[in-house]
Design a protein around this motif. Structure first.
Motif, short mmCIF file in Angstrom:
data_model
loop_
_atom_site.label_atom_id
_atom_site.label_comp_id
_atom_site.label_asym_id
_atom_site.label_seq_id
_atom_site.Cartn_x
_atom_site.Cartn_y
_atom_site.Cartn_z
N PRO A 18 0.86 -1.12 -0.11
CA PRO A 18 -0.05 0.06 -0.05
C PRO A 18 0.92 1.37 0.06
CG PRO A 18 -0.67 -1.48 1.77
CD PRO A 18 0.38 -1.89 1.32
N ASP A 19 0.30 2.32 -0.63
CA ASP A 19 1.07 3.68 -0.72
C ASP A 19 1.64 4.08 0.69
OD1 ASP A 19 0.80 3.37 -3.43
OD2 ASP A 19 -0.38 5.16 -3.70
N ASN A 20 0.90 3.89 1.80
CA ASN A 20 1.30 4.58 3.10
C ASN A 20 2.29 3.62 3.75
OD1 ASN A 20 -0.36 2.09 3.81
ND2 ASN A 20 -1.68 3.53 5.41
N LEU A 22 5.50 2.74 5.25
CA LEU A 22 6.92 3.25 5.71
C LEU A 22 7.94 2.19 5.03
CD1 LEU A 22 5.71 4.40 9.03
CD2 LEU A 22 6.25 5.89 7.08
N ASP A 41 7.60 7.34 17.70
CA ASP A 41 6.59 7.96 16.64
C ASP A 41 6.94 9.23 15.94
OD1 ASP A 41 4.94 6.03 15.94
OD2 ASP A 41 3.23 6.69 17.69
N LEU A 57 19.27 7.36 6.67
CA LEU A 57 18.19 7.69 6.91
C LEU A 57 17.07 7.29 8.02
CD1 LEU A 57 15.81 6.34 5.16
CD2 LEU A 57 16.46 7.52 3.47
N LYS A 58 16.17 7.67 8.46
CA LYS A 58 15.53 7.31 9.50
C LYS A 58 14.41 6.53 8.66
CE LYS A 58 16.57 10.53 12.78
NZ LYS A 58 15.99 11.90 13.89
N CYS A 60 11.71 5.20 9.41
CA CYS A 60 10.29 5.34 9.83
C CYS A 60 9.55 6.51 9.22
CB CYS A 60 10.54 5.24 11.37
SG CYS A 60 11.03 6.98 12.04
N THR A 61 10.70 7.24 8.60
CA THR A 61 10.22 8.53 8.42
C THR A 61 10.45 8.71 6.52
OG1 THR A 61 10.79 9.51 10.22
CG2 THR A 61 9.96 11.15 8.76
N ALA A 62 10.34 7.61 6.00
CA ALA A 62 10.60 7.69 4.60
C ALA A 62 9.48 6.58 4.00
CB ALA A 62 11.80 7.23 4.00
N LEU A 63 8.82 7.06 2.77
CA LEU A 63 7.84 5.98 2.27
C LEU A 63 8.63 4.80 1.74
CD1 LEU A 63 5.01 8.40 1.10
CD2 LEU A 63 4.96 7.06 3.44
N ALA A 65 7.50 3.72 -1.27
CA ALA A 65 7.03 4.38 -2.53
C ALA A 65 8.23 5.43 -2.76
CB ALA A 65 5.64 4.76 -2.67
N ASP A 66 8.58 6.02 -1.92
CA ASP A 66 9.35 7.42 -2.30
C ASP A 66 10.86 7.00 -2.43
OD1 ASP A 66 11.16 9.45 -1.68
OD2 ASP A 66 10.04 10.06 0.16
N ILE A 67 11.11 5.86 -2.07
CA ILE A 67 12.72 5.52 -2.33
C ILE A 67 12.58 4.24 -3.36
CG2 ILE A 67 13.36 6.22 -0.33
CD1 ILE A 67 13.84 3.17 0.27
N ASP B 3 -4.38 5.46 5.10
CA ASP B 3 -3.96 5.45 3.75
C ASP B 3 -4.03 6.48 2.84
OD1 ASP B 3 -2.80 3.99 1.78
OD2 ASP B 3 -4.58 2.62 1.47
N PHE B 4 -3.31 6.80 1.82
CA PHE B 4 -3.55 7.93 1.01
C PHE B 4 -2.86 7.27 -0.37
CE2 PHE B 4 0.45 8.00 3.48
CZ PHE B 4 1.46 7.83 2.34
N TYR B 6 -0.01 7.74 -3.10
CA TYR B 6 1.41 8.62 -3.45
C TYR B 6 1.43 8.86 -4.97
CZ TYR B 6 6.45 8.84 -4.27
OH TYR B 6 7.62 9.10 -4.67
N ILE B 33 5.50 13.27 7.52
CA ILE B 33 5.39 11.84 7.84
C ILE B 33 5.08 11.56 9.28
CG2 ILE B 33 6.15 9.44 7.84
CD1 ILE B 33 7.28 10.15 5.01
N LYS B 37 1.44 10.23 11.13
CA LYS B 37 1.62 8.80 12.16
C LYS B 37 1.00 9.19 13.47
CE LYS B 37 6.17 7.92 11.87
NZ LYS B 37 7.40 7.21 12.08
N ASP B 48 4.75 13.89 -4.35
CA ASP B 48 6.17 13.93 -3.97
C ASP B 48 6.93 15.10 -5.18
OD1 ASP B 48 8.99 13.50 -3.63
OD2 ASP B 48 8.26 11.17 -3.63
N GLN B 100 20.47 12.54 9.91
CA GLN B 100 19.44 11.88 9.14
C GLN B 100 18.30 12.97 8.71
OE1 GLN B 100 20.76 10.37 12.05
NE2 GLN B 100 22.27 9.32 10.53
N ARG B 104 17.37 14.48 4.60
CA ARG B 104 16.02 14.24 3.89
C ARG B 104 15.25 15.76 3.81
NH1 ARG B 104 14.70 10.17 0.89
NH2 ARG B 104 12.38 10.16 1.76
#
Ligand code: FAD
Ligand code: FES
Ligand code: FES
Lengths: 153, 261
Positions: A18-20, A22, A41, A57-58, A60-63, A65-67, B3-4, B6, B33, B37, B48, B100, B104
């Motif tokens: 799914p797009d969400n 992480l 969190d 990178l963290k 938990c703070t990157a999708l 899909a994004d990478i 959900d969303f 992208y 993000i 969360k 993006d 980090q 980003r």
């Protein structure tokens, strides 16, 4: 929902997610690479640090899909043929960990530091580890371990 | 996290076409993000903008430094051109969060978010920045409207930030020891005609301290603001610092900045 294609620890992986999703969830739940930890969190603890295309990178703070399309290295990818990475050896030798929860992120972050700065000073090590929180060690032995690893890498 | 969908936009046009009342742009994601969360924000679409080539990069001309909105903090802090033209801007970037976050987080995301304790808004005010969007140019003094509020319209995309190169400048922050956000940060910039003293962290939004600017424009020495008693009635008061302590920190950090110029 979309297809995520990554190279993780040298292995090509392709999975629908799914797009969400992480990156941390993708690693832990879709690939069962549970060495990457989740400690907060709020993007502050650094237990989830991995390398993406050579930079920390963290996760938990990157999708995921994004990478998409990137090369990812996690703590599981540091060993070679069953032999620990010099940074892992140094943490073990100098007691750079107690409970070990922060350790995967600490090690990944520290390895990135030595990629960029081969002989960091104590202050440079402490500044670099700003985003990695440890509840146990008091940091002294972590800094000592990074210095030791710098002589071996 | 709810959900969303992208989307990765190829250019500014596509990005603003995809934007709606329930979307957000995704730059570094270092604010978006974690807020999603924690359930503080929900969006149907994340657009993006990191793959839009035009939004990244640094250009220096005789009078100004222009930084693409999707340029990361680490790129600003490592840039030799920025270090040469405006060293204080490079050290500001180096002091944001942790490595980090800097790998980003982007300058456009930081100013669009306009966190009352963020660092970059003070640079925009002190260095008379012009914010270039896909629709218009906005002066920094008219851009930051209030807490987490800017002059941007829904779907308006920041493309670049143009900073005026000052004669001298320095940014001094008293950071929150945990997050590194500014409890108080003061950016002093001496331009040909006048001096700007931009303050972040102290109030609900970044501002130019008129009283200190006037004193320093007359005599650019820390002695001219020494002991200044600032009005603390509109200053933030929280577990990190009381309003009175913040008022006193603003003067201390401003003096440090002038001395470092
Ligand atoms: C642990 C931690 C510590 C931090 N410490 C600091 C600190 O010390 N100082 C500091 O200043 N900041 C700090 N930050 C914030 C960080 O610097 C990021 O810059 C900031 O979170 C937003 O940038 P981003 O690129 O991640 O934006 P995103 O999270 O991707 O986006 C934020 C908002 O900006 C909008 N947006 C993004 N780009 C554009 C654009 N080009 N045009 C229009 N709108 C846009 C998005 O729609 C969204 O609403 C910290 C963050 C974390 C997680
Ligand atoms: S889990 Fe805490 S920073 Fe990622
Ligand atoms: S060893 Fe326990 S948190 Fe670091």
């Amino acid at each position: 929902m979309g297809k995520i294609s990554l190279e993780v620890n040298g292995r090509k992986v392709e999975k629908e997610a799914p797009d969400n999703t992480l990156l941390s969830t993708f690693l832990r739940e879709h690939l069962q690479l549970t060495g990457t930890h989740i400690g907060c969190d709020t993007s502050q603890c650094g237990a989830c640090v991995v390398h993406v295309d050579g930079n920390s990178l963290k996760s938990c703070t990157a999708l995921a899909a994004d990478i998409n399309g990137s090369k990812v290295t996690t703590i599981e990818g540091l060993e070679t043929n069953g032999k620990m990475h010099p940074m892992q050896e140094a943490f073990k030798k100098l007691h750079g960990l107690q409970c070990g929860f922060c350790t995967p992120g600490m090690v990944m972050s520290a390895v990135d530091l030595l990629q960029k700065n081969k002989k960091p000073s104590d202050t440079e090590i402490r500044d670099w580890l700003e985003g990695n929180i440890c509840r146990c060690t008091g940091y002294q032995n972590i800094v000592a371990a990074v210095k030791e690893a710098a002589t071996k890498m | 996290m709810k959900d969303f969908n992208y989307h990765s936009a190829k250019d500014s046009k596509e990005a603003s076409k995809l934007a709606s009342s329930s979307s957000a742009f995704l730059a570094g994601g270092m604010t978006t993000i974690p807020s999603m969360k924690l359930g503080l924000a929900t969006y149907k679409d994340l657009i993006d903008i990191k793959n839009i080539k035009k939004l990244s990069g640094i250009k220096v001309s005789g009078k100004s430094v222009t930084i693409g909105a999707a340029t990361k903090h680490v790129e600003v802090s490592n840039s030799k051109d920025v270090k040469k033209a405006i060293p204080s801007l490079s050290s500001l970037a180096e002091g944001i969060g942790d490595p980090q976050v800097r790998n980003r987080g982007t300058i456009g995301g930081s100013i669009a978010n306009n966190d009352p304790s963020a660092d970059y808004p003070s640079a925009c005010i002190a260095l008379n920045a012009t914010i270039h969007t896909n629709e218009r140019k906005i002066e920094a003094a008219k851009f930051f409207k209030g807490m987490f509020e800017t002059a941007l319209k829904k779907g308006e995309l920041i493309e670049a930030i143009e900073f005026q190169i000052p004669e001298k400048s320095s940014y001094q922050k008293h950071p929150n020891p945990a997050s590194r956000y500014a409890i108080v940060g003061v950016y002093v910039a001496k331009h040909k005609g006048d001096v700007n003293v931009a303050v972040t962290g102290a109030k609900s939004c970044v501002y130019n301290d008129k009283e200190m600017s006037k004193a320093l424009s007359g005599n650019f020495s820390s002695s001219s603001i020494d002991g200044m008693d600032l009005d603390s009635s509109e200053m933030n008061s929280d577990m990190h610092a009381s309003a009175d302590f913040r008022a006193s920190l603003v003067v201390t950090q401003a003096k440090k900045a002038v001395d470092a110029c």
